[in-house]
Design a protein around this motif. Sequence first.
Motif, PDB file in Angstrom:
ATOM      1  N   THR A   8       0.476  -0.958   0.137  1.00 22.40           N
ATOM      2  CA  THR A   8      -0.114  -0.324   0.151  1.00 22.40           C
ATOM      3  C   THR A   8       0.546   1.018   0.459  1.00 22.40           C
ATOM      4  N   ILE A   9       2.387   1.139   0.899  1.00 21.58           N
ATOM      5  CA  ILE A   9       3.090   2.656   0.864  1.00 21.58           C
ATOM      6  C   ILE A   9       3.601   2.434  -0.438  1.00 21.58           C
ATOM      7  N   LEU A 259      -4.543   4.042   4.837  1.00 25.99           N
ATOM      8  CA  LEU A 259      -2.790   3.751   4.910  1.00 25.99           C
ATOM      9  C   LEU A 259      -2.866   4.770   3.760  1.00 25.99           C
ATOM     10  N   ILE A 262      -0.792   8.418   3.791  1.00 23.90           N
ATOM     11  CA  ILE A 262      -0.215   8.409   3.063  1.00 23.90           C
ATOM     12  C   ILE A 262       0.958   9.601   2.287  1.00 23.90           C
ATOM     13  N   GLU A 263      -0.050   9.379   1.547  1.00 24.65           N
ATOM     14  CA  GLU A 263       0.344   9.710  -0.286  1.00 24.65           C
ATOM     15  C   GLU A 263       0.200  11.494   0.203  1.00 24.65           C
TER      16      GLU A 263
END
Length: 300
Positions: A8-9, A259, A262-263
């Motif tokens: 996802t990150i 999550l 974080i973008e």
Amino acid sequence: MELWIPITIAAAFLQNLRSALQKHLQGSLGTRGASFVRFGYGFPVAILYVLALHYLADYPFPAPNWTFAAWAVIGGLAQIFATIMLVHLFSLRNFAVGTAYSKTEPVQAAIFGFILLGEKLTPGAVMAIIVGVLGVMMISMARMPLSWRNTLVALTGRTALIGIASGAVFGISAVAYRSASLSLGGPGPVMEAAVTLACVTTFQTAFMLVWMVWKDKREIVQVLLSWRSSSLVGLAGVVGSAGWFTAMTLQQVAYVRALGQIELVFTFMASYFLFHERVNRMEVIGCLLIVCGILGLLFS
């Protein structure tokens, strides 16, 4: 660490890179053309990804079905219109704030996930998502004095409504993609996500080509002429989408999208270093709240 977290990150970073490239393209291609390039230049890579998984990694092809097709079309159309709204948003506010408005998506994705899939969240996850959304709201109001009137304007003005609508439609597309992947029933999340991505991006390319032929054929010429920068958008978009699709096959949409906030950390870096847009104290605090929400989600 669970596999969906680093995936996802990485997907959030690539999505931010794609959005930054699209912002540069918007001036020369227009909103529709800048939105098209992520699909038109991305679908060949998505197809090659599926073929590589099959022929090099020995993943069998899953059997598509009508449920898969319905969810894929819903998700594909929703993502097209959400992308158009987001790209248009960049012309109304700066890159960081434009992206921030669309980041109400985790709450909306949680609602759609509950309604459509019956997915539930832990109390800790709900609090973490709320903290993250508060950070988004602070960023959206960072350029005006704090007051009840300005708060109302920030949440109900044209820019806010377009951003919130973009987040809602992105939330619908995310839930649809998870439903499409899961409906394939095998042979594993990586191949399920890859096949979903290839089918969706191919459909999106065909749909937008027909739309541009109908509305303005000159846009297609401009997209072809800008192939160098447009292909980078397509590559970043499809690799990021592969990450999103895989993560959402492994985990509930609300967790993945929360999550994915974080973008905004990557967005502020791009806004400051690439576009030389000023960032004030409230925007920094909002960004920190988003990070706190992400950490709370991971530890919940």
